[in-house]
Design a protein around this motif. Sequence first.
Motif, PDB file in Angstrom:
ATOM      1  N   SER A  17       2.858   5.339  16.731  1.00  0.00           N
ATOM      2  CA  SER A  17       2.419   4.412  15.686  1.00  0.00           C
ATOM      3  C   SER A  17       0.920   4.191  15.786  1.00  0.00           C
ATOM      4  O   SER A  17       0.321   4.408  16.847  1.00  0.00           O
ATOM      5  N   LEU A  18       0.342   3.777  14.688  1.00  0.00           N
ATOM      6  CA  LEU A  18      -1.046   3.339  14.713  1.00  0.00           C
ATOM      7  C   LEU A  18      -1.309   2.421  13.542  1.00  0.00           C
ATOM      8  O   LEU A  18      -0.500   2.330  12.612  1.00  0.00           O
ATOM      9  N   SER A  19      -2.452   1.734  13.618  1.00  0.00           N
ATOM     10  CA  SER A  19      -2.861   0.834  12.546  1.00  0.00           C
ATOM     11  C   SER A  19      -4.249   1.198  12.060  1.00  0.00           C
ATOM     12  O   SER A  19      -5.100   1.631  12.833  1.00  0.00           O
ATOM     13  N   LEU A  20      -4.442   1.016  10.782  1.00  0.00           N
ATOM     14  CA  LEU A  20      -5.731   1.214  10.134  1.00  0.00           C
ATOM     15  C   LEU A  20      -6.156  -0.100   9.496  1.00  0.00           C
ATOM     16  O   LEU A  20      -5.306  -0.822   8.936  1.00  0.00           O
ATOM     17  N   PHE A  21      -7.453  -0.384   9.569  1.00  0.00           N
ATOM     18  CA  PHE A  21      -7.977  -1.642   9.075  1.00  0.00           C
ATOM     19  C   PHE A  21      -9.098  -1.395   8.072  1.00  0.00           C
ATOM     20  O   PHE A  21      -9.860  -0.440   8.205  1.00  0.00           O
ATOM     21  N   CYS A  22      -9.197  -2.281   7.095  1.00  0.00           N
ATOM     22  CA  CYS A  22     -10.248  -2.160   6.090  1.00  0.00           C
ATOM     23  C   CYS A  22     -10.662  -3.561   5.661  1.00  0.00           C
ATOM     24  O   CYS A  22      -9.806  -4.424   5.424  1.00  0.00           O
ATOM     25  N   GLU A  23     -11.948  -3.763   5.567  1.00  0.00           N
ATOM     26  CA  GLU A  23     -12.461  -5.055   5.112  1.00  0.00           C
ATOM     27  C   GLU A  23     -13.450  -4.820   3.979  1.00  0.00           C
ATOM     28  O   GLU A  23     -14.377  -4.014   4.099  1.00  0.00           O
ATOM     29  N   ALA A  24     -13.249  -5.524   2.878  1.00  0.00           N
ATOM     30  CA  ALA A  24     -14.115  -5.410   1.712  1.00  0.00           C
ATOM     31  C   ALA A  24     -15.163  -6.508   1.730  1.00  0.00           C
ATOM     32  O   ALA A  24     -14.917  -7.631   2.173  1.00  0.00           O
ATOM     33  N   SER A  25     -16.342  -6.175   1.219  1.00  0.00           N
ATOM     34  CA  SER A  25     -17.408  -7.167   1.081  1.00  0.00           C
ATOM     35  C   SER A  25     -18.257  -6.796  -0.126  1.00  0.00           C
ATOM     36  O   SER A  25     -18.205  -5.659  -0.615  1.00  0.00           O
ATOM     37  N   GLY A  26     -19.018  -7.768  -0.606  1.00  0.00           N
ATOM     38  CA  GLY A  26     -19.889  -7.507  -1.741  1.00  0.00           C
ATOM     39  C   GLY A  26     -19.451  -8.245  -2.986  1.00  0.00           C
ATOM     40  O   GLY A  26     -18.874  -9.323  -2.912  1.00  0.00           O
ATOM     41  N   ASN A  27     -19.690  -7.655  -4.133  1.00  0.00           N
ATOM     42  CA  ASN A  27     -19.442  -8.272  -5.428  1.00  0.00           C
ATOM     43  C   ASN A  27     -17.989  -8.060  -5.848  1.00  0.00           C
ATOM     44  O   ASN A  27     -17.671  -7.179  -6.642  1.00  0.00           O
ATOM     45  N   LEU A  28     -17.116  -8.890  -5.291  1.00  0.00           N
ATOM     46  CA  LEU A  28     -15.684  -8.733  -5.514  1.00  0.00           C
ATOM     47  C   LEU A  28     -15.176  -9.681  -6.589  1.00  0.00           C
ATOM     48  O   LEU A  28     -15.671 -10.792  -6.717  1.00  0.00           O
ATOM     49  N   ASP A  29     -14.171  -9.231  -7.330  1.00  0.00           N
ATOM     50  CA  ASP A  29     -13.479 -10.121  -8.261  1.00  0.00           C
ATOM     51  C   ASP A  29     -12.628 -11.106  -7.459  1.00  0.00           C
ATOM     52  O   ASP A  29     -12.362 -10.904  -6.282  1.00  0.00           O
ATOM     53  N   SER A  30     -12.151 -12.120  -8.140  1.00  0.00           N
ATOM     54  CA  SER A  30     -11.226 -13.044  -7.483  1.00  0.00           C
ATOM     55  C   SER A  30      -9.881 -12.387  -7.246  1.00  0.00           C
ATOM     56  O   SER A  30      -9.126 -12.794  -6.370  1.00  0.00           O
ATOM     57  N   SER A  31      -9.588 -11.350  -8.002  1.00  0.00           N
ATOM     58  CA  SER A  31      -8.325 -10.645  -7.865  1.00  0.00           C
ATOM     59  C   SER A  31      -8.583  -9.146  -7.933  1.00  0.00           C
ATOM     60  O   SER A  31      -9.155  -8.668  -8.911  1.00  0.00           O
ATOM     61  N   PHE A  32      -8.181  -8.409  -6.907  1.00  0.00           N
ATOM     62  CA  PHE A  32      -8.368  -6.966  -6.914  1.00  0.00           C
ATOM     63  C   PHE A  32      -7.344  -6.309  -5.983  1.00  0.00           C
ATOM     64  O   PHE A  32      -6.846  -6.938  -5.058  1.00  0.00           O
ATOM     65  N   VAL A  33      -7.065  -5.073  -6.266  1.00  0.00           N
ATOM     66  CA  VAL A  33      -6.080  -4.318  -5.503  1.00  0.00           C
ATOM     67  C   VAL A  33      -6.777  -3.557  -4.382  1.00  0.00           C
ATOM     68  O   VAL A  33      -7.853  -2.996  -4.578  1.00  0.00           O
ATOM     69  N   MET A  34      -6.161  -3.547  -3.221  1.00  0.00           N
ATOM     70  CA  MET A  34      -6.643  -2.729  -2.109  1.00  0.00           C
ATOM     71  C   MET A  34      -5.529  -1.780  -1.690  1.00  0.00           C
ATOM     72  O   MET A  34      -4.345  -2.058  -1.894  1.00  0.00           O
ATOM     73  N   GLY A  35      -5.929  -0.668  -1.097  1.00  0.00           N
ATOM     74  CA  GLY A  35      -4.904   0.281  -0.689  1.00  0.00           C
ATOM     75  C   GLY A  35      -5.442   1.397   0.177  1.00  0.00           C
ATOM     76  O   GLY A  35      -6.628   1.414   0.528  1.00  0.00           O
ATOM     77  N   TRP A  36      -4.542   2.302   0.512  1.00  0.00           N
ATOM     78  CA  TRP A  36      -4.869   3.442   1.363  1.00  0.00           C
ATOM     79  C   TRP A  36      -4.358   4.731   0.730  1.00  0.00           C
ATOM     80  O   TRP A  36      -3.257   4.762   0.156  1.00  0.00           O
ATOM     81  N   TYR A  37      -5.153   5.777   0.876  1.00  0.00           N
ATOM     82  CA  TYR A  37      -4.781   7.101   0.410  1.00  0.00           C
ATOM     83  C   TYR A  37      -4.948   8.088   1.558  1.00  0.00           C
ATOM     84  O   TYR A  37      -5.817   7.917   2.421  1.00  0.00           O
ATOM     85  N   HIS A  38      -4.127   9.116   1.549  1.00  0.00           N
ATOM     86  CA  HIS A  38      -4.112  10.121   2.608  1.00  0.00           C
ATOM     87  C   HIS A  38      -4.396  11.495   2.033  1.00  0.00           C
ATOM     88  O   HIS A  38      -3.760  11.906   1.060  1.00  0.00           O
ATOM     89  N   GLN A  39      -5.344  12.185   2.653  1.00  0.00           N
ATOM     90  CA  GLN A  39      -5.597  13.567   2.260  1.00  0.00           C
ATOM     91  C   GLN A  39      -5.370  14.461   3.460  1.00  0.00           C
ATOM     92  O   GLN A  39      -6.134  14.420   4.443  1.00  0.00           O
ATOM     93  N   ALA A  40      -4.309  15.228   3.405  1.00  0.00           N
ATOM     94  CA  ALA A  40      -4.018  16.199   4.457  1.00  0.00           C
ATOM     95  C   ALA A  40      -4.922  17.414   4.279  1.00  0.00           C
ATOM     96  O   ALA A  40      -5.403  17.682   3.174  1.00  0.00           O
ATOM     97  N   PRO A  41      -5.145  18.160   5.343  1.00  0.00           N
ATOM     98  CA  PRO A  41      -6.004  19.343   5.247  1.00  0.00           C
ATOM     99  C   PRO A  41      -5.532  20.304   4.162  1.00  0.00           C
ATOM    100  O   PRO A  41      -4.361  20.704   4.139  1.00  0.00           O
ATOM    101  N   GLY A  42      -6.417  20.645   3.256  1.00  0.00           N
ATOM    102  CA  GLY A  42      -6.103  21.602   2.209  1.00  0.00           C
ATOM    103  C   GLY A  42      -5.242  21.074   1.082  1.00  0.00           C
ATOM    104  O   GLY A  42      -4.790  21.853   0.228  1.00  0.00           O
ATOM    105  N   LYS A  43      -5.015  19.773   1.058  1.00  0.00           N
ATOM    106  CA  LYS A  43      -4.149  19.197   0.030  1.00  0.00           C
ATOM    107  C   LYS A  43      -4.868  18.103  -0.757  1.00  0.00           C
ATOM    108  O   LYS A  43      -5.921  17.620  -0.355  1.00  0.00           O
ATOM    109  N   GLU A  44      -4.242  17.715  -1.876  1.00  0.00           N
ATOM    110  CA  GLU A  44      -4.778  16.629  -2.684  1.00  0.00           C
ATOM    111  C   GLU A  44      -4.520  15.288  -2.000  1.00  0.00           C
ATOM    112  O   GLU A  44      -3.567  15.129  -1.216  1.00  0.00           O
ATOM    113  N   SER A  45      -5.352  14.327  -2.352  1.00  0.00           N
ATOM    114  CA  SER A  45      -5.152  12.972  -1.837  1.00  0.00           C
ATOM    115  C   SER A  45      -3.899  12.368  -2.456  1.00  0.00           C
ATOM    116  O   SER A  45      -3.605  12.600  -3.637  1.00  0.00           O
ATOM    117  N   GLU A  46      -3.159  11.620  -1.642  1.00  0.00           N
ATOM    118  CA  GLU A  46      -1.949  10.985  -2.162  1.00  0.00           C
ATOM    119  C   GLU A  46      -1.892   9.522  -1.737  1.00  0.00           C
ATOM    120  O   GLU A  46      -2.435   9.132  -0.708  1.00  0.00           O
TER     121      GLU A  46
END
Length: 113
Positions: A17-46
């Motif tokens: 198992s592992l964990s990934l972390f992300c923190e947003a800063s800057g000119n943000l709306d009061s409501s916005f979507v955050m997420g994660w995408y994965h790109q395997a070698p030689g493949k499209e991002s999903e």
Amino acid sequence: QVQLLQSGGGLVQPGGSLSLFCEASGNLDSSFVMGWYHQAPGKESELVATISSSDSPTYGESVKGRSTISRDGVKVTLKLRRLKPEDTGVYSCKAATSRATFWGRGSQVTVSS
């Protein structure tokens, strides 16, 4: 402008198992979507997972049942379990506001024994 600071990732054994972390800063709306995408070698991002400002998650098919996305304001955490070699690749954090979409620099995850 919005900045996304990612951390986490690295080398993990199959089944681990592992964990990934992300923190947003800057000119943000009061409501916005955050997420994660994965790109395997030689493949499209999903899609891995996204989460709205109201903490409503959406998961990609490849990680359903093996992942949990959570959010605390501008911070989002992705926990991946029972990792497989095909989970190897670059994981990128995304923030989608009403004006634009922003991306983190990516975190390498390698699943290997």
